[in-house]
Every structure is written in structure tokens, then in C-alpha cells.
Design a protein around this motif. Structure first.
Motif, PDB file in Angstrom:
ATOM      1  N   ALA A  98      12.668 -53.910  33.023  1.00  0.00           N
ATOM      2  CA  ALA A  98      13.859 -53.103  32.734  1.00  0.00           C
ATOM      3  C   ALA A  98      15.128 -53.820  33.189  1.00  0.00           C
ATOM      4  CB  ALA A  98      13.749 -51.741  33.413  1.00  0.00           C
ATOM      5  N   GLY A  99      15.063 -54.494  34.332  1.00  0.00           N
ATOM      6  CA  GLY A  99      16.218 -55.239  34.823  1.00  0.00           C
ATOM      7  C   GLY A  99      16.572 -56.415  33.935  1.00  0.00           C
ATOM      8  N   LEU A 100      15.557 -57.141  33.485  1.00  0.00           N
ATOM      9  CA  LEU A 100      15.791 -58.272  32.582  1.00  0.00           C
ATOM     10  C   LEU A 100      16.427 -57.794  31.282  1.00  0.00           C
ATOM     11  CD1 LEU A 100      15.402 -61.267  31.740  1.00  0.00           C
ATOM     12  CD2 LEU A 100      13.174 -60.596  30.865  1.00  0.00           C
ATOM     13  N   LEU A 101      15.874 -56.738  30.714  1.00  0.00           N
ATOM     14  CA  LEU A 101      16.398 -56.224  29.447  1.00  0.00           C
ATOM     15  C   LEU A 101      17.816 -55.677  29.606  1.00  0.00           C
ATOM     16  CD1 LEU A 101      13.161 -54.527  28.112  1.00  0.00           C
ATOM     17  CD2 LEU A 101      14.175 -56.684  27.347  1.00  0.00           C
ATOM     18  N   ALA A 102      18.118 -55.084  30.746  1.00  0.00           N
ATOM     19  CA  ALA A 102      19.471 -54.573  30.987  1.00  0.00           C
ATOM     20  C   ALA A 102      20.472 -55.718  31.062  1.00  0.00           C
ATOM     21  CB  ALA A 102      19.503 -53.749  32.263  1.00  0.00           C
ATOM     22  N   ARG A 103      20.077 -56.814  31.705  1.00  0.00           N
ATOM     23  CA  ARG A 103      20.981 -57.968  31.810  1.00  0.00           C
ATOM     24  C   ARG A 103      21.191 -58.654  30.474  1.00  0.00           C
ATOM     25  NH1 ARG A 103      18.271 -59.038  36.897  1.00  0.00           N
ATOM     26  NH2 ARG A 103      16.777 -60.171  35.634  1.00  0.00           N
ATOM     27  N   VAL A 104      20.149 -58.705  29.664  1.00  0.00           N
ATOM     28  CA  VAL A 104      20.242 -59.371  28.363  1.00  0.00           C
ATOM     29  C   VAL A 104      21.073 -58.546  27.389  1.00  0.00           C
ATOM     30  CG1 VAL A 104      18.913 -60.098  26.349  1.00  0.00           C
ATOM     31  CG2 VAL A 104      18.087 -60.629  28.617  1.00  0.00           C
ATOM     32  N   GLY A 105      20.902 -57.228  27.420  1.00  0.00           N
ATOM     33  CA  GLY A 105      21.577 -56.368  26.457  1.00  0.00           C
ATOM     34  C   GLY A 105      20.815 -56.359  25.137  1.00  0.00           C
ATOM     35  N   GLU A 106      21.487 -55.980  24.079  1.00  0.00           N
ATOM     36  CA  GLU A 106      20.845 -55.898  22.770  1.00  0.00           C
ATOM     37  C   GLU A 106      20.545 -57.295  22.240  1.00  0.00           C
ATOM     38  OE1 GLU A 106      21.836 -54.269  18.320  1.00  0.00           O
ATOM     39  OE2 GLU A 106      22.723 -53.244  20.032  1.00  0.00           O
ATOM     40  N   VAL A 107      19.322 -57.482  21.769  1.00  0.00           N
ATOM     41  CA  VAL A 107      18.897 -58.772  21.221  1.00  0.00           C
ATOM     42  C   VAL A 107      18.618 -58.582  19.738  1.00  0.00           C
ATOM     43  CG1 VAL A 107      17.187 -60.618  21.310  1.00  0.00           C
ATOM     44  CG2 VAL A 107      17.903 -59.480  23.416  1.00  0.00           C
ATOM     45  N   SER A 108      19.470 -59.156  18.926  1.00  0.00           N
ATOM     46  CA  SER A 108      19.274 -59.088  17.478  1.00  0.00           C
ATOM     47  C   SER A 108      17.994 -59.841  17.114  1.00  0.00           C
ATOM     48  CB  SER A 108      20.482 -59.719  16.782  1.00  0.00           C
ATOM     49  OG  SER A 108      20.261 -59.798  15.404  1.00  0.00           O
ATOM     50  N   GLY A 109      17.107 -59.195  16.400  1.00  0.00           N
ATOM     51  CA  GLY A 109      15.874 -59.849  15.963  1.00  0.00           C
ATOM     52  C   GLY A 109      14.721 -59.738  16.946  1.00  0.00           C
ATOM     53  N   LEU A 110      14.886 -58.973  18.022  1.00  0.00           N
ATOM     54  CA  LEU A 110      13.809 -58.858  19.009  1.00  0.00           C
ATOM     55  C   LEU A 110      12.547 -58.251  18.388  1.00  0.00           C
ATOM     56  CD1 LEU A 110      12.780 -59.220  21.864  1.00  0.00           C
ATOM     57  CD2 LEU A 110      13.779 -57.001  22.439  1.00  0.00           C
ATOM     58  N   ALA A 111      12.711 -57.267  17.533  1.00  0.00           N
ATOM     59  CA  ALA A 111      11.542 -56.653  16.884  1.00  0.00           C
ATOM     60  C   ALA A 111      10.783 -57.681  16.050  1.00  0.00           C
ATOM     61  CB  ALA A 111      11.981 -55.477  16.014  1.00  0.00           C
ATOM     62  N   LYS A 112      11.509 -58.564  15.390  1.00  0.00           N
ATOM     63  CA  LYS A 112      10.856 -59.599  14.573  1.00  0.00           C
ATOM     64  C   LYS A 112      10.109 -60.600  15.456  1.00  0.00           C
ATOM     65  CE  LYS A 112      11.570 -62.674  10.748  1.00  0.00           C
ATOM     66  NZ  LYS A 112      11.624 -62.199   9.400  1.00  0.00           N
ATOM     67  N   ILE A 113      10.699 -60.953  16.603  1.00  0.00           N
ATOM     68  CA  ILE A 113      10.019 -61.857  17.536  1.00  0.00           C
ATOM     69  C   ILE A 113       8.729 -61.205  18.024  1.00  0.00           C
ATOM     70  CG2 ILE A 113      10.157 -62.964  19.810  1.00  0.00           C
ATOM     71  CD1 ILE A 113      13.204 -63.205  19.317  1.00  0.00           C
ATOM     72  N   MET A 114       8.815 -59.937  18.395  1.00  0.00           N
ATOM     73  CA  MET A 114       7.638 -59.226  18.883  1.00  0.00           C
ATOM     74  C   MET A 114       6.563 -59.133  17.805  1.00  0.00           C
ATOM     75  SD  MET A 114       9.454 -56.313  21.237  1.00  0.00           S
ATOM     76  CE  MET A 114       7.906 -55.671  21.891  1.00  0.00           C
ATOM     77  N   GLN A 115       6.983 -58.924  16.584  1.00  0.00           N
ATOM     78  CA  GLN A 115       6.028 -58.864  15.472  1.00  0.00           C
ATOM     79  C   GLN A 115       5.330 -60.214  15.311  1.00  0.00           C
ATOM     80  OE1 GLN A 115       7.855 -58.380  11.641  1.00  0.00           O
ATOM     81  NE2 GLN A 115       5.957 -57.683  10.691  1.00  0.00           N
ATOM     82  N   ARG A 116       6.091 -61.298  15.354  1.00  0.00           N
ATOM     83  CA  ARG A 116       5.513 -62.639  15.195  1.00  0.00           C
ATOM     84  C   ARG A 116       4.567 -62.993  16.340  1.00  0.00           C
ATOM     85  NH1 ARG A 116       8.079 -66.273  11.481  1.00  0.00           N
ATOM     86  NH2 ARG A 116       6.312 -67.556  12.095  1.00  0.00           N
ATOM     87  N   LEU A 117       4.791 -62.387  17.514  1.00  0.00           N
ATOM     88  CA  LEU A 117       3.929 -62.627  18.666  1.00  0.00           C
ATOM     89  C   LEU A 117       2.727 -61.692  18.693  1.00  0.00           C
ATOM     90  CD1 LEU A 117       6.637 -63.150  21.431  1.00  0.00           C
ATOM     91  CD2 LEU A 117       5.172 -64.893  20.396  1.00  0.00           C
ATOM     92  N   GLY A 118       2.600 -60.823  17.692  1.00  0.00           N
ATOM     93  CA  GLY A 118       1.469 -59.904  17.615  1.00  0.00           C
ATOM     94  C   GLY A 118       1.616 -58.677  18.492  1.00  0.00           C
ATOM     95  N   MET A 119       2.842 -58.340  18.865  1.00  0.00           N
ATOM     96  CA  MET A 119       3.090 -57.191  19.725  1.00  0.00           C
ATOM     97  C   MET A 119       3.466 -55.945  18.945  1.00  0.00           C
ATOM     98  SD  MET A 119       5.349 -58.920  22.704  1.00  0.00           S
ATOM     99  CE  MET A 119       4.763 -60.240  23.720  1.00  0.00           C
ATOM    100  N   GLU A 120       3.421 -56.014  17.647  1.00  0.00           N
ATOM    101  CA  GLU A 120       3.801 -54.880  16.809  1.00  0.00           C
ATOM    102  C   GLU A 120       2.851 -53.710  17.062  1.00  0.00           C
ATOM    103  OE1 GLU A 120       5.198 -54.295  12.248  1.00  0.00           O
ATOM    104  OE2 GLU A 120       3.516 -55.621  12.622  1.00  0.00           O
ATOM    105  N   GLY A 121       3.415 -52.539  17.269  1.00  0.00           N
ATOM    106  CA  GLY A 121       2.620 -51.346  17.499  1.00  0.00           C
ATOM    107  C   GLY A 121       2.301 -51.096  18.958  1.00  0.00           C
TER     108      GLY A 121
END
Length: 70
Positions: free
Chosen positions: A10-33
Motif C-alpha cells: 500500500a505504501g509503494l502504491l501510494a508513493r507511485v500514484g496512478e500508473v497508466s497501463g498497470l492493468a495491462k502489465i498485470m495481465q501480461r504477467l498472468g495476474m488477471e483475475g
């Protein structure tokens, strides 16, 4: 930006803020769902490491993690 196993997701994500394309990265890494804060933070770390390997960021190794800089 400090990352690593001792940095809370949660701390890392708060510092990064919104990441455009994060859902696509997660999908490519097999984290979808199976989205969670931990998975999102892991995908951000993956992207940061990719930017480091492409020489867009610098990186310093620290105990149990890394610090990425522009």
C-alpha cells in the motif's frame, strides 16, 4: 522510490500514484483475475526494473530491496 520485501504494498502504491497501463502489465504477467495490492506492487516493481534495464532509471541495491531514481 524504494522497493523490496519490507516495503508495504500500500505504501509503494501510494508513493507511485496512478500508473497508466498497470492493468495491462498485470495481465501480461498472468495476474488477471487475482488483483490485490501485493500483485499491483509486484507489477510496479517489475515495470521499474524494466525501466532500469532500459537505462531510463538508475538503481541502488539496499538491504532486501532497491532504490530507483530518475
Amino acid at each position: 522510490m524504494e522497493t523490496g520485501e519490507l516495503v508495504p504494498a500500500a505504501g509503494l502504491l501510494a508513493r507511485v500514484g496512478e500508473v497508466s497501463g498497470l492493468a495491462k502489465i498485470m495481465q501480461r504477467l498472468g495476474m488477471e483475475g487475482s488483483e490485490s495490492l501485493g500483485h499491483a506492487a509486484a507489477a510496479v516493481e517489475f515495470a521499474l526494473e524494466g525501466l532500469y534495464l532500459m537505462r531510463r532509471l538508475s538503481k541502488d541495491e539496499v538491504d532486501g530491496g532497491a532504490v530507483y531514481r530518475t
